[in-house]
Each structure stands twice: as structure tokens, then as C-alpha cells.
Design a protein around this motif. Sequence first.
Motif, PDB file in Angstrom:
ATOM      1  N   GLU A  93       0.823  -1.209   0.000  1.00 34.21           N
ATOM      2  CA  GLU A  93       0.000   0.000   0.000  1.00 34.21           C
ATOM      3  C   GLU A  93       0.856   1.257   0.000  1.00 34.21           C
ATOM      4  OE1 GLU A  93      -3.112  -0.215  -0.613  1.00 34.21           O
ATOM      5  OE2 GLU A  93      -3.092  -2.407  -0.458  1.00 34.21           O
ATOM      6  N   LEU A  96       1.971   1.805  -3.574  1.00 38.43           N
ATOM      7  CA  LEU A  96       0.833   2.316  -4.339  1.00 38.43           C
ATOM      8  C   LEU A  96       0.607   3.803  -4.059  1.00 38.43           C
ATOM      9  CD1 LEU A  96      -1.814  -0.553  -4.171  1.00 38.43           C
ATOM     10  CD2 LEU A  96      -0.944   0.528  -6.245  1.00 38.43           C
ATOM     11  N   ARG A 100       0.928   6.669  -6.952  1.00 38.21           N
ATOM     12  CA  ARG A 100      -0.177   7.576  -7.275  1.00 38.21           C
ATOM     13  C   ARG A 100       0.244   9.029  -7.118  1.00 38.21           C
ATOM     14  NH1 ARG A 100      -3.463   3.675  -4.361  1.00 38.21           N
ATOM     15  NH2 ARG A 100      -3.205   4.947  -2.492  1.00 38.21           N
ATOM     16  N   ASP A 180      -4.057   0.100 -13.287  1.00 34.05           N
ATOM     17  CA  ASP A 180      -5.101  -0.208 -12.328  1.00 34.05           C
ATOM     18  C   ASP A 180      -4.477  -0.563 -10.982  1.00 34.05           C
ATOM     19  OD1 ASP A 180      -6.852  -2.783 -11.179  1.00 34.05           O
ATOM     20  OD2 ASP A 180      -8.063  -1.059 -11.821  1.00 34.05           O
ATOM     21  N   ASP A 181      -4.975   0.067  -9.916  1.00 33.73           N
ATOM     22  CA  ASP A 181      -4.412  -0.184  -8.585  1.00 33.73           C
ATOM     23  C   ASP A 181      -4.464  -1.650  -8.206  1.00 33.73           C
ATOM     24  OD1 ASP A 181      -3.776   2.441  -8.282  1.00 33.73           O
ATOM     25  OD2 ASP A 181      -5.197   2.860  -6.671  1.00 33.73           O
ATOM     26  N   ASP A 182      -5.564  -2.322  -8.505  1.00 34.01           N
ATOM     27  CA  ASP A 182      -5.689  -3.728  -8.142  1.00 34.01           C
ATOM     28  C   ASP A 182      -4.673  -4.587  -8.882  1.00 34.01           C
ATOM     29  OD1 ASP A 182      -7.726  -3.286  -6.337  1.00 34.01           O
ATOM     30  OD2 ASP A 182      -9.323  -3.628  -7.793  1.00 34.01           O
ATOM     31  N   ILE A 184      -1.683  -3.519  -9.982  1.00 37.02           N
ATOM     32  CA  ILE A 184      -0.375  -3.252  -9.376  1.00 37.02           C
ATOM     33  C   ILE A 184      -0.276  -3.945  -8.019  1.00 37.02           C
ATOM     34  CG2 ILE A 184       1.168  -1.461  -8.501  1.00 37.02           C
ATOM     35  CD1 ILE A 184      -0.118   0.476 -10.482  1.00 37.02           C
ATOM     36  N   ARG A 185      -1.329  -3.856  -7.237  1.00 38.02           N
ATOM     37  CA  ARG A 185      -1.349  -4.479  -5.913  1.00 38.02           C
ATOM     38  C   ARG A 185      -1.102  -5.983  -6.015  1.00 38.02           C
ATOM     39  NH1 ARG A 185      -5.736  -2.440  -4.552  1.00 38.02           N
ATOM     40  NH2 ARG A 185      -5.027  -0.786  -3.134  1.00 38.02           N
TER      41      ARG A 185
END
Length: 209
Positions: A93, A96, A100, A180-182, A184-185
Motif C-alpha cells: 500500500e 501504491l 499515485r 489499475d491499482d488492483d 499493481i497491488r
Amino acid sequence: MSRRHGVVPQSSEAAQVHFLDAAEACFERYGVVKTTMEDIARMAGVSRPTVYRHFADRDSLILAVVTRRARSLIGTAQAFIRRHDTFEDRLVEGLLFLVRTGRRDPFVRILVSPEHLELAQQVLGATDAVVDLTQEMWEPILAEAADRGELNPELDVREIARWLSHVELILVGRFDLATDDDEIRRMLRTFLAPAFAAPAVEAGAASVR
């Protein structure tokens, strides 16, 4: 363009802040690539040689502006990271959050975008400033993870910072690789986080004989 100030602060540190403010204003007005040292001197209300007494060239000014902006974020980022309980969550996190934020910063993006690779190499190629900032950002988080037994003790903090700086620069600059964050996560949890994990203790290995 009229000059903002006619007097440079007496102390070297205050003078540098004065020129960084002027440089940042020029970057916002003209863009990083088009800004010249003459523009910065005019904005600061001094002659160009006066600016050169504090900064060797435009590249050093660009790096100093980016460094100042990045360093101002460290406290906020660390507070955000510490809201998560496990080191894996903090790592994923936290990265991320930094990605961002970096993508929203026009000065950071200019140094990582594919179309400005030559400028980025000029500004960053001969310095470890990015690694230094990454280490400053993550070292307290890594120390806390080590104290909790979540971090592989064989890993070198400097090398961790170097690797994380590479990951951040790639993710900030390459929208085409991961948007997309998901996504990358998921990649960070699958491929990055396990590399930091402390070795699993075999059953009975830690028992008192």
C-alpha cells in the motif's frame, strides 16, 4: 516579466530556498524542459551568475526541486503506511501511495516519462539522490518490520532502497504497464513482497531443548 525580489537572503541556505522557489515557479509557468537559467534568475530578481554561485547548472536545480518536493511528502507517506498492520500491507500500500502521488506530480513525471529519458539521464544519471530519498522514506518502516521479525535480516537496507527506487520509477513513468491499482497491488504481493519476507522457521527449530 518583472522580477519577484531584488534582494537575495544573506544565508546560503535561505538563498538556495529563494532560488528553488523561483525555479519551481518557472517550471510551472514554462515547463521543466523549456525553462532556462536566465528565466530562473529573472524570476528570482538576480543576475544569472548569482544563481550559478549556488547551483552549478539547471540540472542541479531541477534535481533540487524534485528532491524538495519528494522530501516534503515523506512524513505524510510514512503516516499513511503505518496505518497498515503487516509489513506486506505496508510495503504494497505504501508503494501504491507513492506511485499515485508521483504520477500526479508534473516535476516527478518529467524525470520518469519515456519522452524525456535524455533529460532524466542528465539529471539523475550521476547521482544516487533517488536512492537516498527512497532510503530516507523506507528505512524507519524497514526497521520496524525487522524488529517484528517480518523482514529478512540478510537483506541490506541500501540495496532494498535501490531496488524499491527502480520499482517506483518504473510504475510512476509507465502508465502502459500498469494503470489499475488492483493490478499493481496483485503484482506487488505476488512478486515483490515475498522477496522481503523473513525465512520461515521450521517446526521445532526454535524450541528450547
